[in-house]
Design a protein around this motif. Structure first.
Motif, PDB file in Angstrom:
ATOM      1  N   VAL A  61      56.792  49.428  38.505  1.00  0.00           N
ATOM      2  CA  VAL A  61      56.332  49.251  37.460  1.00  0.00           C
ATOM      3  C   VAL A  61      54.919  49.156  37.386  1.00  0.00           C
ATOM      4  N   SER A  62      54.326  49.473  36.111  1.00  0.00           N
ATOM      5  CA  SER A  62      52.948  48.895  35.797  1.00  0.00           C
ATOM      6  C   SER A  62      52.840  48.333  34.435  1.00  0.00           C
ATOM      7  N   LEU A  63      51.816  47.489  34.421  1.00  0.00           N
ATOM      8  CA  LEU A  63      51.520  46.742  33.123  1.00  0.00           C
ATOM      9  C   LEU A  63      49.963  47.047  32.697  1.00  0.00           C
ATOM     10  N   TYR A  64      49.981  47.430  31.381  1.00  0.00           N
ATOM     11  CA  TYR A  64      48.554  47.939  31.007  1.00  0.00           C
ATOM     12  C   TYR A  64      48.185  47.174  29.651  1.00  0.00           C
ATOM     13  N   GLY A  65      46.906  47.306  29.562  1.00  0.00           N
ATOM     14  CA  GLY A  65      46.598  46.816  28.052  1.00  0.00           C
ATOM     15  C   GLY A  65      46.292  45.792  27.887  1.00  0.00           C
ATOM     16  N   TRP A  66      46.213  44.549  28.565  1.00  0.00           N
ATOM     17  CA  TRP A  66      45.854  43.278  28.141  1.00  0.00           C
ATOM     18  C   TRP A  66      44.266  43.190  28.201  1.00  0.00           C
ATOM     19  N   GLN A  67      44.055  42.116  27.525  1.00  0.00           N
ATOM     20  CA  GLN A  67      42.583  41.949  27.563  1.00  0.00           C
ATOM     21  C   GLN A  67      42.283  41.080  28.879  1.00  0.00           C
ATOM     22  N   ARG A  68      40.848  41.331  29.292  1.00  0.00           N
ATOM     23  CA  ARG A  68      40.474  40.699  30.415  1.00  0.00           C
ATOM     24  C   ARG A  68      40.193  39.247  30.038  1.00  0.00           C
ATOM     25  N   PRO A  79      44.939  40.093  43.552  1.00  0.00           N
ATOM     26  CA  PRO A  79      43.841  41.047  43.252  1.00  0.00           C
ATOM     27  C   PRO A  79      44.379  42.415  44.013  1.00  0.00           C
ATOM     28  N   GLU A  80      45.206  42.637  44.857  1.00  0.00           N
ATOM     29  CA  GLU A  80      45.687  43.744  45.475  1.00  0.00           C
ATOM     30  C   GLU A  80      46.487  44.541  44.534  1.00  0.00           C
ATOM     31  N   LEU A  81      47.172  43.961  43.568  1.00  0.00           N
ATOM     32  CA  LEU A  81      48.034  44.717  42.587  1.00  0.00           C
ATOM     33  C   LEU A  81      46.974  45.271  41.191  1.00  0.00           C
ATOM     34  N   LEU A  82      45.980  44.788  41.351  1.00  0.00           N
ATOM     35  CA  LEU A  82      45.071  45.493  39.977  1.00  0.00           C
ATOM     36  C   LEU A  82      44.407  46.820  40.365  1.00  0.00           C
ATOM     37  N   HIS A  83      44.603  47.719  39.512  1.00  0.00           N
ATOM     38  CA  HIS A  83      44.079  49.025  39.538  1.00  0.00           C
ATOM     39  C   HIS A  83      43.447  49.452  38.442  1.00  0.00           C
ATOM     40  N   GLY A  84      42.226  49.751  38.666  1.00  0.00           N
ATOM     41  CA  GLY A  84      41.197  49.939  37.310  1.00  0.00           C
ATOM     42  C   GLY A  84      40.942  48.517  36.477  1.00  0.00           C
ATOM     43  N   LYS A  85      40.817  48.718  35.271  1.00  0.00           N
ATOM     44  CA  LYS A  85      40.381  47.466  34.538  1.00  0.00           C
ATOM     45  C   LYS A  85      41.433  46.747  34.259  1.00  0.00           C
ATOM     46  N   ALA A  86      42.648  47.149  33.598  1.00  0.00           N
ATOM     47  CA  ALA A  86      43.496  46.364  33.132  1.00  0.00           C
ATOM     48  C   ALA A  86      45.008  46.819  33.391  1.00  0.00           C
ATOM     49  N   THR A  87      45.196  47.316  34.974  1.00  0.00           N
ATOM     50  CA  THR A  87      46.442  47.848  35.331  1.00  0.00           C
ATOM     51  C   THR A  87      47.037  47.101  36.390  1.00  0.00           C
ATOM     52  N   LEU A  88      48.251  46.549  36.492  1.00  0.00           N
ATOM     53  CA  LEU A  88      48.878  45.965  37.487  1.00  0.00           C
ATOM     54  C   LEU A  88      50.022  46.931  38.072  1.00  0.00           C
ATOM     55  N   ARG A  89      49.885  47.136  39.163  1.00  0.00           N
ATOM     56  CA  ARG A  89      51.152  48.002  39.813  1.00  0.00           C
ATOM     57  C   ARG A  89      51.790  46.964  40.659  1.00  0.00           C
ATOM     58  N   LEU A  90      53.091  46.906  40.052  1.00  0.00           N
ATOM     59  CA  LEU A  90      54.058  46.144  40.790  1.00  0.00           C
ATOM     60  C   LEU A  90      55.067  46.911  41.356  1.00  0.00           C
ATOM     61  N   ARG A  91      55.338  46.833  42.758  1.00  0.00           N
ATOM     62  CA  ARG A  91      56.501  47.444  43.415  1.00  0.00           C
ATOM     63  C   ARG A  91      57.448  46.417  43.324  1.00  0.00           C
ATOM     64  N   PRO A  92      58.558  46.855  43.657  1.00  0.00           N
ATOM     65  CA  PRO A  92      59.779  45.773  43.927  1.00  0.00           C
ATOM     66  C   PRO A  92      59.628  44.668  45.026  1.00  0.00           C
ATOM     67  N   ASP A  93      59.176  45.167  46.060  1.00  0.00           N
ATOM     68  CA  ASP A  93      58.575  44.178  47.161  1.00  0.00           C
ATOM     69  C   ASP A  93      57.643  43.062  46.705  1.00  0.00           C
TER      70      ASP A  93
END
Length: 113
Positions: A61-68, A79-93
């Motif tokens: 899943v990814s979470l988007y759109g929160w304010q910095r 920090p390894e989960l951050l992609h772009g300005k405000a996108t978190l990519r979470l893998r099940p692991d």
């Protein structure tokens, strides 16, 4: 919940559904007042002045759109989960090693007044 949101959730791949359901539940437990709508073709949780998108993808899943600055220190810890300005990519692991409290702190901060 809008029928379009229900259709999105029902179409999530079985391997990503538990993680999506976990995050969805944490968001609603932290913000029961949040309106859940489809925006940008993603389930979006809206509170006055704030929004958070939750999307299911191949990786998880990814979470988007929160304010910095509204992440309760989550990005600094992961920090390894951050992609772009405000996108978190979470893998099940990734999420398996995180407590519900840590994830709830993030979503609480992202949608708080």
């Amino acid at each position: 919940m809008e029928p379009a949101v229900r259709a999105y959730i029902d179409a999530i791949a079985p391997e990503n559904r538990p993680l999506f359901d976990r995050i969805h539940g944490l968001i609603l437990s932290a913000h029961p007042e949040a309106e859940v709508v489809l925006s940008y073709d993603l389930p979006t949780y809206r509170t006055p002045g704030h929004r958070l998108h939750l999307g299911a993808w191949r990786h998880g899943v990814s979470l988007y759109g929160w304010q910095r600055g509204r992440d309760a220190g989550f990005v600094a810890r992961h920090p390894e989960l951050l992609h772009g300005k405000a996108t978190l990519r979470l893998r099940p692991d990734d999420a398996a090693g995180m407590s519900d409290d840590e994830l709830r702190e993030f979503v609480t901060a992202a949608l708080a007044d």
